[in-house]
Every structure is written in structure tokens, then in C-alpha cells.
Motif scaffolding. Structure first.
Motif, PDB file in Angstrom:
ATOM      1  N   THR A 233       0.843  -1.198   0.000  1.00 58.48           N
ATOM      2  CA  THR A 233       0.000   0.000   0.000  1.00 58.48           C
ATOM      3  C   THR A 233       0.876   1.245   0.000  1.00 58.48           C
ATOM      4  N   GLN A 234       0.524   2.181  -0.886  1.00 60.72           N
ATOM      5  CA  GLN A 234       1.289   3.413  -0.959  1.00 60.72           C
ATOM      6  C   GLN A 234       0.917   4.315   0.201  1.00 60.72           C
ATOM      7  N   LEU A 235       1.856   5.181   0.608  1.00 60.52           N
ATOM      8  CA  LEU A 235       1.623   6.062   1.733  1.00 60.52           C
ATOM      9  C   LEU A 235       1.531   7.499   1.272  1.00 60.52           C
ATOM     10  N   LEU A 236       0.665   8.260   1.961  1.00 62.78           N
ATOM     11  CA  LEU A 236       0.519   9.681   1.714  1.00 62.78           C
ATOM     12  C   LEU A 236       0.848  10.439   2.982  1.00 62.78           C
ATOM     13  N   GLU A 237       1.724  11.430   2.872  1.00 59.70           N
ATOM     14  CA  GLU A 237       2.076  12.248   4.011  1.00 59.70           C
ATOM     15  C   GLU A 237       1.491  13.637   3.844  1.00 59.70           C
ATOM     16  N   GLN A 238       0.796  14.097   4.870  1.00 57.63           N
ATOM     17  CA  GLN A 238       0.214  15.429   4.814  1.00 57.63           C
ATOM     18  C   GLN A 238       0.949  16.346   5.782  1.00 57.63           C
ATOM     19  N   SER A 239       1.054  17.616   5.371  1.00 56.69           N
ATOM     20  CA  SER A 239       1.654  18.611   6.248  1.00 56.69           C
ATOM     21  C   SER A 239       1.007  19.963   5.996  1.00 56.69           C
ATOM     22  N   PRO A 240       0.903  20.790   7.044  1.00 55.47           N
ATOM     23  CA  PRO A 240       1.203  20.448   8.429  1.00 55.47           C
ATOM     24  C   PRO A 240       0.110  19.566   9.025  1.00 55.47           C
ATOM     25  N   GLN A 241       0.369  19.031  10.196  1.00 55.91           N
ATOM     26  CA  GLN A 241      -0.640  18.216  10.865  1.00 55.91           C
ATOM     27  C   GLN A 241      -1.731  19.091  11.451  1.00 55.91           C
ATOM     28  N   PHE A 242      -1.339  20.286  11.895  1.00 56.68           N
ATOM     29  CA  PHE A 242      -2.291  21.176  12.554  1.00 56.68           C
ATOM     30  C   PHE A 242      -1.981  22.602  12.143  1.00 56.68           C
ATOM     31  N   LEU A 243      -3.025  23.387  11.888  1.00 61.91           N
ATOM     32  CA  LEU A 243      -2.847  24.764  11.457  1.00 61.91           C
ATOM     33  C   LEU A 243      -3.920  25.620  12.124  1.00 61.91           C
ATOM     34  N   SER A 244      -3.486  26.652  12.835  1.00 62.13           N
ATOM     35  CA  SER A 244      -4.416  27.571  13.475  1.00 62.13           C
ATOM     36  C   SER A 244      -4.111  28.970  12.961  1.00 62.13           C
ATOM     37  N   ILE A 245      -5.080  29.592  12.297  1.00 65.80           N
ATOM     38  CA  ILE A 245      -4.837  30.890  11.684  1.00 65.80           C
ATOM     39  C   ILE A 245      -5.997  31.836  11.976  1.00 65.80           C
ATOM     40  N   GLN A 246      -5.778  33.103  11.676  1.00 61.02           N
ATOM     41  CA  GLN A 246      -6.815  34.111  11.837  1.00 61.02           C
ATOM     42  C   GLN A 246      -7.656  34.201  10.561  1.00 61.02           C
ATOM     43  N   GLU A 247      -8.879  34.579  10.732  1.00 56.19           N
ATOM     44  CA  GLU A 247      -9.777  34.796   9.596  1.00 56.19           C
ATOM     45  C   GLU A 247      -9.133  35.779   8.622  1.00 56.19           C
ATOM     46  N   GLY A 248      -9.201  35.471   7.340  1.00 59.80           N
ATOM     47  CA  GLY A 248      -8.644  36.348   6.321  1.00 59.80           C
ATOM     48  C   GLY A 248      -7.259  35.959   5.835  1.00 59.80           C
ATOM     49  N   GLU A 249      -6.579  35.105   6.579  1.00 60.61           N
ATOM     50  CA  GLU A 249      -5.237  34.660   6.164  1.00 60.61           C
ATOM     51  C   GLU A 249      -5.350  33.602   5.080  1.00 60.61           C
ATOM     52  N   ASN A 250      -4.236  33.426   4.368  1.00 65.18           N
ATOM     53  CA  ASN A 250      -4.131  32.373   3.355  1.00 65.18           C
ATOM     54  C   ASN A 250      -3.351  31.204   3.925  1.00 65.18           C
ATOM     55  N   LEU A 251      -3.574  30.019   3.374  1.00 65.03           N
ATOM     56  CA  LEU A 251      -2.849  28.844   3.846  1.00 65.03           C
ATOM     57  C   LEU A 251      -2.725  27.818   2.730  1.00 65.03           C
ATOM     58  N   THR A 252      -1.727  26.964   2.887  1.00 64.83           N
ATOM     59  CA  THR A 252      -1.529  25.862   1.946  1.00 64.83           C
ATOM     60  C   THR A 252      -1.286  24.579   2.720  1.00 64.83           C
ATOM     61  N   VAL A 253      -1.946  23.530   2.294  1.00 66.19           N
ATOM     62  CA  VAL A 253      -1.777  22.191   2.862  1.00 66.19           C
ATOM     63  C   VAL A 253      -1.172  21.299   1.788  1.00 66.19           C
ATOM     64  N   TYR A 254      -0.228  20.455   2.205  1.00 65.91           N
ATOM     65  CA  TYR A 254       0.501  19.632   1.247  1.00 65.91           C
ATOM     66  C   TYR A 254       0.230  18.146   1.468  1.00 65.91           C
ATOM     67  N   CYS A 255       0.300  17.428   0.365  1.00 63.36           N
ATOM     68  CA  CYS A 255       0.072  15.990   0.386  1.00 63.36           C
ATOM     69  C   CYS A 255       1.130  15.363  -0.525  1.00 63.36           C
ATOM     70  N   ASN A 256       1.991  14.532   0.058  1.00 63.87           N
ATOM     71  CA  ASN A 256       3.137  14.015  -0.695  1.00 63.87           C
ATOM     72  C   ASN A 256       3.261  12.503  -0.618  1.00 63.87           C
ATOM     73  N   SER A 257       3.750  11.928  -1.689  1.00 66.45           N
ATOM     74  CA  SER A 257       3.991  10.490  -1.730  1.00 66.45           C
ATOM     75  C   SER A 257       5.193  10.212  -2.629  1.00 66.45           C
TER      76      SER A 257
END
Lengths: 116, 110
Positions: B1-25
């Protein structure tokens, strides 16, 4: 249209007791999945059915877990006997398999199992 | 089975900010899906990306599939409290099996 229905929503049992979960998929969906989701993790596939046939049960711990999908509609997942490590959310999903690259799975709300 | 790693595990931001979540294999997937899950509910599909290099937009959410079909990203512009939830990526293996990452917990504070 009704979504995937699961019951019960919550179950608390003592270890070594049996437990069963029930799933009613979306009408017309030929593929049904059972997943286990541990806290802080993504869902892990336990078993997949296409109609009545279990086509992938490689991740199902067969010594204590069993599943059935009679008549290719509803499904039950059973654990006997339950162990402490079985505490998790058990998710059922269904889909109308069109192609491998475009297969949306619809999830039920899950059953949260706590084994004491 | 292939594995997928996500980052970050946890993200806490203020309303209006931008963010990016990553998924790698390290492995290639035939397609990749992004789901959002709220407490007490099952995951809900947001998007499926199929072609390497593909970019899909869903209102303030932008999804990208890597050229080699091994990684993906989810970018949220001007996050809102309603975006709070667990974001899961899932890669489709041949045989119609989905492999899920561990997820990114997003909390958007007002």
C-alpha cells in the motif's frame, strides 16, 4: 436523496464483548466500503464490496472481524471479541463505480466505538 | 500500500489569512482526492484531480496535482471560520482503493 445511514452512532462496550455495526448505502450504489478511523488519522479500508462480493478484504483482521452484505444492499460489520485497540470510528461509504479515476465515495457519519 | 504524508498536521490561523496544505507520496496515483471532515461526520469530497499538473478551483480553494502525480496541494485564500475542519487527501490506487493521508486539522479563528 438520503445519504449513507449508519447505526448506532455511538457504542460503548467492555472488552471481549461482541459488537455489530449496520450500514445502509445510497440507493443504487453498487460498491460499499467499511473503513476504520483512529483518532488523529485518516480512514483505513477494512473491506470493499462490489454488489454482494467482497473484492478486497486484505486489511480485515479476520480472526475477530467479519462482514456481510446480503442482497448487495445493507451491510453489517461485526467484531467478536472486541479488544481495547478496536476503539475507533467505523465509517461506511458507498459509490457508484464508474471509473477508477473518477469515483466519489459518499461517507456515512460513522459509529464511534469505545471499548473499556 | 502506498503512503501519503500530509503537512502540516495542525494549522491555526486568523480569519482572512491564506494557507496551503501539502500531500506528498513517493508513489504515483491514478488520481487524487481532497475531502473535508467535520467532527462527528464522515468525510465529504471536495475535488478529484486526475491529470498531472492539473489545477482546479472551488471558490476560495485551489487544488493542484503535481506533474508526476505524486503530490498535491490545497490552497485556501482568505480563510473563514467555516473552513475549520479536517482536510484529508486520498490517492486512488488501481483497483479502486483509496489510501488516505493522516489529515490536516485547520482551525480558523474569527
Amino acid at each position: 436523496e438520503a445519504g449513507v445511514v449508519q447505526s448506532p452512532r455511538y457504542k460503548i462496550i467492555e472488552k471481549k464483548q461482541p459488537v455489530a455495526f449496520w450500514c445502509n448505502p445510497i440507493s443504487g450504489h453498487n460498491t460499499l466500503y467499511w473503513y476504520r478511523q483512529n483518532l488523529g488519522q485518516g480512514p483505513e479500508l477494512l473491506i470493499r464490496y462490489e454488489n454482494e462480493e467482497a473484492v478486497d478484504d486484505s486489511q480485515l483482521p479476520k480472526d475477530r472481524f467479519s462482514a456481510e452484505r446480503l442482497k448487495g444492499v445493507d451491510s453489517t460489520l461485526k467484531i467478536q471479541p472486541a479488544e481495547l485497540g478496536d476503539s475507533a470510528v467505523y465509517l461506511c461509504a458507498s459509490s457508484l463505480l464508474v471509473s477508477f479515476a473518477d469515483n466519489e465515495q459518499f461517507f456515512g457519519p460513522g459509529t464511534r466505538l469505545t471499548v473499556l | 500500500t502506498q503512503l501519503l504524508e500530509q503537512s502540516p498536521q495542525f494549522l491555526s490561523i486568523q480569519e482572512g489569512e491564506n494557507l496551503t496544505v501539502y500531500c506528498n507520496s513517493s508513489s504515483v496515483f491514478s488520481s487524487l482526492q481532497w475531502y473535508r471532515q467535520e467532527p462527528g461526520e464522515g468525510p465529504v469530497l471536495l475535488v478529484t484531480v486526475v491529470t498531472g499538473g492539473e489545477v482546479k478551483k472551488l471558490k476560495r480553494l485551489t487544488f493542484q496535482f503535481g506533474d508526476a502525480r505524486k503530490d498535491s496541494s490545497l490552497h485556501i485564500t482568505a480563510a473563514q471560520p467555516g473552513d475549520t475542519g479536517l482536510y484529508l487527501c486520498a490517492g486512488a490506487e488501481y483497483g479502486n482503493k483509496l489510501v488516505f493521508g493522516a489529515g490536516t486539522i485547520l482551525r480558523v479563528k474569527s
